[in-house]
Design an enzyme around this catalytic site. Structure first.
Site: not given
Ligand code: M6R
Length: 606
Positions: A2, A27, A74, A98-99, A478, A482, A485, A501, A601
């Site tokens: 947060c 955040r 969050w 936050n936490g 990756e 994407k 998400e 497998h 983020k």
């Molecule tokens: O800030 P960071 O690179 O440590 O974040 C790690 C992940 O939370 C981040 O890469 C997340 O998987 C992204 N939203 C992926 O697009």
């Protein structure tokens, strides 16, 4: 994860708090709230949704007070609604957090037995009532000390007191917290980014510390309540203005900025003659390092997975990779001759930070590959390799991914050359090839229209698969991340050779399968795996690189060709169509591309 802000001033603070909260939305963005103090009353306004929703609340215009705290949430405990939004307040204190408080159930039981009435489903509310309870018999400082000692878990806190018109208390364990200094006012923030619009003079709290923020000064204490002195750091006062410009979304802009990210990285690390790599002030002798462990989360973990292939090929190091949330709790032997590399865009990811902390506490060699150089991970690593990609706003990481894999590739090349694992001639040729990469990415970015059309197919699908072998496997992972998400479509990234497998059972008529098969060492094998899924009805989108050789396979649904480069560099190019596929598929569905549901983020809780 947060965001926290606190301002103690002589001027009305509500609009400054709201502005800071807007900066903190990376955040968390499921609810937001503010509490100020005026004439001995705590005024609290909270709202479900974004800070914009909070701002639309008609009461916000009327909220008085020159001292206040604010929060973006969050959700961890309890639904993302206005009741669970922070601040949480009793008659005497108001708290933003936050936490995660791990013993909240037990503490709540105790507090209920003392007559405290809880309004929310959050763990945070126990902090409010615990301070309130302790204040019945103790001074402010003693009630804070006692409360913090009773809490298990992680926290960054901002606390406002009904009877203290000139005091915000900040406290930290696990989650980062910064103090800022202004003219006749002082601030509290979850990071310096939140404070940068107001000040460039910052102090970071260390674990266990707390502080008293008054209008004219700030006092710091260790966990025993003993006063301590802390350094004031002066950050660059350039506040980066990062706007969307003509783009619909930050993500679209960030995808297009990737040639610049690569140019920045190349200019930073390649010497001017382009024949060597400069990594200044590396604090260890290369002969002291015989293995490398790369650690990250999400996309940053995929960067580690990608780097594993390069480090294995270019160096004689033993290479391990790890997901930070697993690494931090496994019982393992840390080794002096290992270089521990922590990869993170934000530099604030709680699991990655905890993994770093574990290594630091054991006096290991720690190195950060980060974007935000003022972040906790950058500050606390013994060596930092910045990726220089500039602000990344889109929750889905794009340019930071290419920035991370670029720096990891450069590091692998340099270590390989220093250890004599690659010949000088090869080293120089690879540096020369690397110089071409920004242009190749630029050209690959122009395959846009075709991907938009292909993305239409992903409108109604139940799921999808992304397959690759060798260097293309991390990129398949990756690409799948994407897509899930952004467009909320189930997507599995898999090594193409593993399909038989088990996962082959998922293939049915019409299932979209993205196959990454560049013309590299693995090409023929991947094409065979592709034929196996086509034979079972999959609708295959083949992504390869340009070549004069025909593809020997029939019944491919669609094909995209990226530019051609040396094998090491193809992963950069293959990433582009996958980012665009996810972007356009979410765009078609009308989803919030820069802020996908349930995410944030910067992931500052574990
Ligand atoms: O800030 P960071 O690179 O440590 O974040 C790690 C992940 O939370 C981040 O890469 C997340 O998987 C992204 N939203 C992926 O697009």
């Amino acid at each position: 994860m947060c965001g926290i802000i606190g301002i103690n001033s002589n001027r009305p603070v509500s609009s400054a708090i709201i502005n800071s909260l807007k900066k903190l939305e990376y955040r968390g963005y499921d609810s937001a709230g503010i509490a100020t103090l005026s004439d001995g009353t705590i005024n609290e306004i909270k709202s479900e949704g974004r800070v914009d929703d909070l701002e639309k609340n008609s009461l916000i215009q009327t909220i008085q007070g020159s001292i206040g705290i604010g929060h973006v949430r969050w959700a961890t405990h309890g639904l993302p609604n206005s009741v669970n939004a922070h601040p949480h307040s009793s008659q005497s204190v108001s708290v933003v957090h936050n936490g995660i408080i791990e013993n909240s159930t037990l503490l709540k039981k105790f507090l209920v037995s003392k007559g405290h009435i809880f309004k929310s489903q959050t763990d945070t509310e126990v902090i409010v009532h615990l301070i309130t309870e302790n204040l019945k018999t103790l001074s402010i400082i003693d009630s804070i000390k006692k409360t913090l000692k009773a809490l298990h878990g992680s926290f960054a806190l901002g606390i406002l007191f009904k009877d203290q018109p000139d005091l915000i208390v900040g406290a930290r364990r696990g989650s980062p917290l910064a103090v800022g200094y202004g003219p006749n006012e002082n601030y509290l923030g979850s990071d310096s980014y939140a404070l940068k619009a107001m000040t460039n003079k910052i102090t970071y709290l260390n674990d266990g510390e707390f502080c008293f923020i008054k209008k004219s000064n700030v006092e710091f204490f260790n966990e025993d309540g003993k006063k301590i002195n802390k350094k004031v750091l002066e950050l660059s006062n350039e506040e980066e203005k990062y706007e969307k410009g003509d783009y619909k979304h930050f993500m679209a802009k960030e995808i297009e900025e990737q040639p610049t990210t690569l140019k920045n990285g190349i200019n930073e690390y390649l010497d001017t003659s382009n024949t060597d790599i400069n990594i200044y002030n590396f604090p260890w002798k290369i002969s002291e390092i015989s293995s490398i462990t790369l650690i990250g989360c999400g996309t940053a973990y995929h960067s580690c997975l990608m780097a594993k292939y390069w480090f294995e090929e270019l160096t004689s190091l033993d290479v391990n990779i790890d997901i930070a949330s697993e690494f931090r709790y496994r019982k393992k032997k840390l080794k002096n001759e290992t270089l521990y590399v922590f990869v993170s865009q934000s530099g604030e990811t709680a699991d990655t930070y905890a993994a770093l902390d574990l290594c630091n506490k054991n006096n290991m060699k720690t190195c950060a590959v980060v974007n935000v150089i003022e972040s906790s991970i950058a500050r606390e690593s013994k060596f930092v390799l910045p990726i220089h990609c500039g602000t990344e706003i889109g929750v889905a990481s794009t340019k930071a991914f290419l920035g991370q894999i670029l720096i990891l590739y450069i590091l692998a090349l340099k270590i390989g050359a220093l250890k004599g694992d690659i010949e000088q001639k090869t080293f120089k040729q690879k540096i020369k090839d690397l110089k071409q990469l920004p242009n190749l990415v630029e050209q690959t970015l122009s395959i846009d229209h075709k991907i938009q059309t292909i993305a239409n197919t992903f409108n109604d699908v139940k799921g999808s698969m992304f397959l690759g072998r060798g260097f293309s496997y991390p990129i398949a992972m990756e690409g799948a991340l994407k897509l899930k998400e952004l467009s909320y479509i189930h997507a599995e990234g898999y090594p193409a050779g593993e399909m038989k497998h088990g996962p082959l059972a998922l293939i049915e008529e019409g299932l979209p399968v993205v196959v990454l098969a560049p013309r590299d060492n693995y090409y023929k094998k991947t094409i065979s795996n592709m034929q196996e899924v086509i034979a079972r009805g999959a609708k295959v989108l083949l992504i390869t690189n340009k070549s004069k050789d025909e593809i020997v396979s029939e019944n491919i649904w669609e094909k995209i060709e990226v530019e051609t480069a040396n094998e090491d560099l193809l992963p950069f190019l293959l990433t582009i169509p996958l980012q665009k596929l996810a972007y356009y598929s979410a765009l078609n569905k009308g989803f919030d591309i820069d802020k996908p549901r349930n995410l944030a983020k910067s992931v500052t809780v574990e």
